[in-house]
Design a protein around this motif. Structure first.
Motif, PDB file in Angstrom:
ATOM      1  N   ARG A 148       0.831  -1.212   0.000  1.00 21.32           N
ATOM      2  CA  ARG A 148       0.000   0.000   0.000  1.00 21.32           C
ATOM      3  C   ARG A 148       0.863   1.259   0.000  1.00 21.32           C
ATOM      4  N   LEU A 149       1.972   1.228   0.763  1.00 16.80           N
ATOM      5  CA  LEU A 149       2.855   2.392   0.786  1.00 16.80           C
ATOM      6  C   LEU A 149       3.520   2.597  -0.570  1.00 16.80           C
ATOM      7  N   LYS A 150       3.965   1.523  -1.193  1.00 19.67           N
ATOM      8  CA  LYS A 150       4.567   1.651  -2.520  1.00 19.67           C
ATOM      9  C   LYS A 150       3.563   2.189  -3.533  1.00 19.67           C
ATOM     10  N   SER A 151       2.323   1.717  -3.462  1.00 25.62           N
ATOM     11  CA  SER A 151       1.289   2.202  -4.377  1.00 25.62           C
ATOM     12  C   SER A 151       0.997   3.680  -4.139  1.00 25.62           C
ATOM     13  N   PHE A 152       0.997   4.075  -2.880  1.00 23.36           N
ATOM     14  CA  PHE A 152       0.757   5.485  -2.540  1.00 23.36           C
ATOM     15  C   PHE A 152       1.859   6.377  -3.115  1.00 23.36           C
ATOM     16  N   ALA A 158       6.428   9.733  -6.468  1.00 19.86           N
ATOM     17  CA  ALA A 158       7.598   9.650  -5.590  1.00 19.86           C
ATOM     18  C   ALA A 158       8.288   8.312  -5.839  1.00 19.86           C
ATOM     19  N   ARG A 159       9.430   8.342  -6.471  1.00 19.68           N
ATOM     20  CA  ARG A 159      10.113   7.110  -6.855  1.00 19.68           C
ATOM     21  C   ARG A 159      11.510   7.053  -6.251  1.00 19.68           C
ATOM     22  N   TYR A 160      11.816   5.912  -5.684  1.00 18.16           N
ATOM     23  CA  TYR A 160      13.149   5.672  -5.141  1.00 18.16           C
ATOM     24  C   TYR A 160      14.040   5.188  -6.278  1.00 18.16           C
ATOM     25  N   MET A 161      15.203   5.806  -6.441  1.00 18.65           N
ATOM     26  CA  MET A 161      16.059   5.524  -7.586  1.00 18.65           C
ATOM     27  C   MET A 161      16.773   4.180  -7.474  1.00 18.65           C
ATOM     28  N   GLY A 162      16.942   3.688  -6.257  1.00 22.04           N
ATOM     29  CA  GLY A 162      17.583   2.382  -6.086  1.00 22.04           C
ATOM     30  C   GLY A 162      16.574   1.252  -6.092  1.00 22.04           C
ATOM     31  N   ARG A 163      16.911   0.191  -5.414  1.00 23.35           N
ATOM     32  CA  ARG A 163      16.032  -0.973  -5.325  1.00 23.35           C
ATOM     33  C   ARG A 163      15.192  -0.857  -4.054  1.00 23.35           C
ATOM     34  N   ALA A 164      13.882  -0.793  -4.218  1.00 25.20           N
ATOM     35  CA  ALA A 164      12.968  -0.613  -3.079  1.00 25.20           C
ATOM     36  C   ALA A 164      12.739  -1.943  -2.377  1.00 25.20           C
ATOM     37  N   ASP A 165      13.771  -2.418  -1.675  1.00 23.61           N
ATOM     38  CA  ASP A 165      13.707  -3.722  -1.024  1.00 23.61           C
ATOM     39  C   ASP A 165      13.707  -3.600   0.489  1.00 23.61           C
ATOM     40  N   TRP A 166      13.392  -2.413   1.009  1.00 24.38           N
ATOM     41  CA  TRP A 166      13.309  -2.161   2.449  1.00 24.38           C
ATOM     42  C   TRP A 166      14.661  -2.369   3.141  1.00 24.38           C
ATOM     43  N   SER A 167      15.727  -2.074   2.403  1.00 30.52           N
ATOM     44  CA  SER A 167      17.062  -2.090   2.989  1.00 30.52           C
ATOM     45  C   SER A 167      17.258  -0.829   3.843  1.00 30.52           C
ATOM     46  N   ALA A 168      18.440  -0.711   4.466  1.00 30.76           N
ATOM     47  CA  ALA A 168      18.704   0.462   5.305  1.00 30.76           C
ATOM     48  C   ALA A 168      18.659   1.749   4.479  1.00 30.76           C
ATOM     49  N   ALA A 169      19.191   1.680   3.241  1.00 20.74           N
ATOM     50  CA  ALA A 169      19.178   2.864   2.388  1.00 20.74           C
ATOM     51  C   ALA A 169      17.761   3.236   1.983  1.00 20.74           C
ATOM     52  N   HIS A 170      16.948   2.244   1.661  1.00 18.27           N
ATOM     53  CA  HIS A 170      15.553   2.508   1.275  1.00 18.27           C
ATOM     54  C   HIS A 170      14.766   3.094   2.444  1.00 18.27           C
ATOM     55  N   LYS A 171      14.954   2.533   3.643  1.00 14.54           N
ATOM     56  CA  LYS A 171      14.249   3.048   4.815  1.00 14.54           C
ATOM     57  C   LYS A 171      14.715   4.460   5.154  1.00 14.54           C
ATOM     58  N   GLY A 172      16.017   4.713   4.945  1.00 14.87           N
ATOM     59  CA  GLY A 172      16.512   6.067   5.187  1.00 14.87           C
ATOM     60  C   GLY A 172      15.882   7.085   4.259  1.00 14.87           C
ATOM     61  N   TRP A 173      15.677   6.719   2.999  1.00 13.97           N
ATOM     62  CA  TRP A 173      15.026   7.616   2.046  1.00 13.97           C
ATOM     63  C   TRP A 173      13.576   7.879   2.446  1.00 13.97           C
TER      64      TRP A 173
END
Length: 376
Positions: A148-152, A158-173
């Protein structure tokens, strides 16, 4: 009442009320009306049934009311069966369905021996299964919350340029991203909070499972199954909690049918036609099985995680686990080399994996019993 008479009783069970029908020996099936589900009503029904025949056999379909009624009436000495609703015989032209007719149909089918019973777990096994299912539900809720959050975010560009795999970098963004509208920002924060809540819930339930499984009757089976590649602690707990007592499966083919991974078949006049798998039985256990089978796409090897899970396990369990890995990895390569679809190949591997699970689970129980006997 004759001393050797047998009464066949069918119950159409709902939250409220319960429709009752019966037949004595080969007599006509009659309706006994409806009763409530309170303990007093059930006791009154038991006395009525005992007054009509010396031997009482009762059946009802598995449903949301589960096994409370079953356990209550077993204490009265009745012979009980909880049958599978999907396997109750039905006439193709019968278009009238009422509670009364359903109860009479169950009584008639019980007398004819046309019903298939479902396994009724013990109270302790059912309690542990409820805990395991609570964890599985929380994990599914967490997955849906992330989606749901990704769909929102996607809906608002709002797009994350890396891999949206809930890694530390993704959560930081996610933690620093903000919207121009206060209303959208509030919705975004609520989506994030839901994910954190579900994550904490999963961690609490997993800790409870690890603590409770040590005193569970089937803990040796959970340990033994973890010797297999692709089956870690939570997968083993999920499978065994749904399976219950594996001793009721006398042959691996019975367990394959329970998982629903046997091919459907329509053969006649010397021609054999097999189709897709039946998908009967427990869908959650089948999902765990297929997920485990995907790990056999790669070359057989004992990785660090599998090696740690082998520590403390008897050789009688570890050796068949390695044999299974060698065979199933080769099986997958052969099927794909013949041009078979990857998904179909994985299902074929999963079907053979069930045979190894059946054998290793039995070995785990036997080796544990032998070690206890040696200590004694």
């Amino acid at each position: 009442m004759e001393n050797d008479s047998t009464m066949y009783v069918g119950l159409d069970v709902h939250k409220e009320p319960v429709s009752v029908a019966y037949a004595i020996d080969a007599g006509v099936v009659e309706s006994l009306g409806k009763i409530g589900t309170s303990k007093t009503e059930i006791e009154r029904l038991c006395k009525r049934l005992e007054s009509k025949a010396s031997h009482v056999r009762v059946v009802y379909e598995a449903g949301p009311c589960v096994y409370g009624l079953f356990r209550q009436l077993v204490e009265r000495g009745f012979e009980w069966m909880v049958c599978a609703p999907s396997l109750v015989p039905r006439k193709p032209g019968d278009r009238v369905k009422t509670d009364r007719r359903d109860a009479m149909k169950l009584a008639r089918a019980l007398r004819a021996g046309d019903l298939s019973a479902v396994h009724v777990p013990t109270i302790d096994n059912e309690a542990f299964r409820d805990l395991a299912r609570a964890w599985a539900t929380a994990r599914e809720d967490q997955r849906q919350a992330k989606q749901r959050l990704k769909s929102f975010l996607l809906a608002h560009g709002a797009r994350y340029m890396g891999r949206a795999d809930w890694s530390a970098a993704h959560k930081g963004w996610l933690s620093v991203y903000s919207f121009g509208s206060a209303w959208q920002q509030l919705a975004f924060e609520e989506h994030r909070r839901t994910i954190d809540d579900r994550l904490n819930q999963c961690e609490r339930l997993e800790a409870a499972l690890r603590e409770a499984v040590v005193s569970w009757r089937f803990y040796p089976v959970v340990q033994a199954l973890q010797a297999m590649r692709g089956i870690q602690f939570l997968t083993a707990v999920g499978m065994v909690s749904e399976l219950g007592d594996l001793s009721r499966f006398m042959h691996p083919r019975q367990l394959m049918a329970w998982f629903g991974v046997t091919p459907s078949e329509h053969s006649s006049v010397g021609k054999r036609r097999q189709g897709s798998i039946t998908k009967t039985g427990n869908s959650y256990a089948r999902k765990l099985l297929i997920e485990a089978a995907w790990s056999y796409r790669h070359t057989a090897r004992i990785g660090p995680q599998v090696h740690r899970r082998h520590e403390g396990l008897p050789k009688a369990v570890v050796d068949p686990a390695w044999d299974a890995q060698v065979r199933l990895c080769q099986r997958y390569r052969k099927l794909t080399a013949r041009g078979m679809n990857v998904g179909i190949s994985i299902v074929a591997v999963a079907r053979e994996l069930v045979g190894f699970l059946w054998d290793i689970a039995r070995l785990g129980m036997v080796s544990t019993a032998s070690r206890r006997a040696q200590r004694a």
